[in-house]
Design an enzyme around this catalytic site. Structure first.
Site, mmCIF file in Angstrom:
data_model
loop_
_atom_site.group_PDB
_atom_site.id
_atom_site.type_symbol
_atom_site.label_atom_id
_atom_site.label_comp_id
_atom_site.label_asym_id
_atom_site.label_seq_id
_atom_site.Cartn_x
_atom_site.Cartn_y
_atom_site.Cartn_z
ATOM 1 N N GLY A 42 0.822 -1.214 0.000
ATOM 2 C CA GLY A 42 0.000 0.000 0.000
ATOM 3 C C GLY A 42 0.851 1.258 0.000
ATOM 4 N N GLN A 43 0.178 2.387 0.227
ATOM 5 C CA GLN A 43 0.845 3.693 0.124
ATOM 6 C C GLN A 43 2.010 3.815 1.108
ATOM 7 O OE1 GLN A 43 -1.371 7.083 1.486
ATOM 8 N NE2 GLN A 43 -0.254 8.526 0.182
ATOM 9 N N ASP A 58 -3.349 -13.118 4.695
ATOM 10 C CA ASP A 58 -4.626 -12.491 5.016
ATOM 11 C C ASP A 58 -4.615 -12.310 6.527
ATOM 12 O OD1 ASP A 58 -7.162 -11.796 5.652
ATOM 13 O OD2 ASP A 58 -8.150 -13.519 4.708
ATOM 14 N N TYR A 72 -14.249 3.912 9.716
ATOM 15 C CA TYR A 72 -12.784 3.894 9.835
ATOM 16 C C TYR A 72 -12.354 4.558 11.146
ATOM 17 C CZ TYR A 72 -7.976 5.305 8.431
ATOM 18 O OH TYR A 72 -6.630 5.528 8.354
ATOM 19 N N LYS A 116 -10.513 2.933 14.357
ATOM 20 C CA LYS A 116 -9.208 3.415 14.830
ATOM 21 C C LYS A 116 -9.283 3.821 16.308
ATOM 22 C CE LYS A 116 -6.599 2.781 11.262
ATOM 23 N NZ LYS A 116 -5.514 1.788 11.307
HETATM 24 C C1 AKB Z 1 -7.891 8.716 4.907
HETATM 25 O O1 AKB Z 1 -8.099 9.759 4.261
HETATM 26 O O2 AKB Z 1 -8.756 7.872 5.160
HETATM 27 C C2 AKB Z 1 -6.506 8.494 5.451
HETATM 28 C C3 AKB Z 1 -6.360 8.992 6.846
HETATM 29 C C4 AKB Z 1 -6.369 10.422 7.125
HETATM 30 O O3 AKB Z 1 -6.232 8.193 7.739
HETATM 31 N N1 AKB Z 1 -5.540 9.124 4.602
#
Ligand code: AKB
Length: 313
Positions: free
Chosen positions: A14-15, A53, A143, A147
């Site tokens: 990934g990035q 995975d 997300y 987190k």
């Molecule tokens: C996103 O935009 O989801 C990520 C982040 C800020 O965690 N780059």
């Protein structure tokens, strides 16, 4: 740094992973850094590579044992925009992957973990300017919720089981070596590619949407920096605020215009606007500075020069 460091990077194509693996291999040696992703990528030609995975705990354990891994960087995750399209999978991947790795350390099979958090842990009720380390969070994306929960679990595993887990709240990351995947801040990478390719860019955020950002060399420096810091210096075991610089689409477009005068930008905000509006505009990372010496090198001007120079090549 010890001679016996054997590192596994999960989500390595990934990035962040693409650049992190290169940097870790420069420090620890190619054979001591195993790259891994859910499918085989070009990285497999550059050094040890495994298909993993992260949801498969037994498969992960087998690979960790086979390579005598003692440190894991867990980068596999669904980012903000992608997780909104598939909330259940976003939650499952982001949480189960973390538990599988935390449990390896709880069982003393590995001894150190890096796990990234994000500015997405903050939400609309968070003070948005110079957001402090400890403040109202209330994230509004899947997300961000994953987190924030992950941060709590990291701290819990540290306090309860002595797991040496370290974490940073990344802002939007900008780099030229790899493409971002599914985030709200991705525009800040796409804009450079389009400026050089077609001379214009249609932005999915509105012109004055200011967000915290960081150039990839600084993000890599911070990641390796916190992992190499003495354990007593890492006093926050949820996740550290990390800041580089902040800008809006309008401001980065003006900066790009200094180097590509005919560049033009237009705006067509989509669902990612709402996510961006819930995030801070700037971050206070003074704890990271005080505890283990964090300091960013890049600002908007020198990041733009470096991005354009490298992408032109
Ligand atoms: C996103 O935009 O989801 C990520 C982040 C800020 O965690 N780059």
């Amino acid at each position: 740094m010890g001679k016996s460091d054997k590192i596994l990077v999960i989500g390595s194509s990934g990035q962040i992973g693409t650049e992190l693996v290169q940097n870790l291999r420069d420090i620890y040696g190619i054979d001591n850094v195993v790259a891994s992703d859910v499918k085989v990528t070009e990285q497999a030609k550059e050094g040890p590579f495994e298909v993993i995975d992260v949801m498969n705990a037994a498969g992960l354990l087998e690979i960790v044992k086979r390579h005598n891994i003692n440190q894991v960087y867990l980068l596999a995750a669904l980012l903000s925009a992608t997780a909104e399209k598939n909330p259940k999978f976003g939650w499952d991947l982001n949480m189960q992957g973390l538990f599988n790795v935390l449990d390896l350390a709880k069982e003393k099979i590995i001894r150190k973990i890096y796990w990234p958090s994000s500015i997405a842990v903050f939400g609309p009720n968070t003070p948005s300017i110079n957001t402090p380390q400890f403040t109202i969070m209330e994230p509004s994306t899947v997300y961000g919720i994953s987190k924030q929960a992950g941060e709590r679990w990291c701290e819990y595993y540290f306090n309860k089981y002595g797991v040496d887990v370290r974490s940073l709240r990344y802002p939007g990351l900008i780099g030229w070596k790899s493409a971002p995947g599914g985030g709200t801040t991705d525009y800040a990478v796409h804009i450079f590619h389009e400026a050089l390719k077609s001379g214009s860019y249609e932005c999915f955020l509105s012109e004055n949407t200011t967000l915290p950002m960081m150039y990839m060399p600084d993000a890599i420096k911070a990641t390796i920096g916190i992992m190499q810091a003495d354990s007593q210096k890492v006093k926050i075991r949820s996740s550290y605020n990390l800041s580089g610089f902040s800008f809006s689409p309008n401001e980065i477009a003006l900066e790009i215009k200094k180097h590509i005068p005919n560049f033009s930008i237009s705006y067509k905000p989509d669902s990612r606007q709402q996510i961006a509006d819930s995030w801070p505009k700037s971050i206070d990372s003074s704890e990271a500075g005080k505890h283990w010496g964090w300091k960013a090198e890049y600002d908007l001007a020198n990041m733009t020069i470096d991005m354009i120079k490298n992408l032109k090549k």
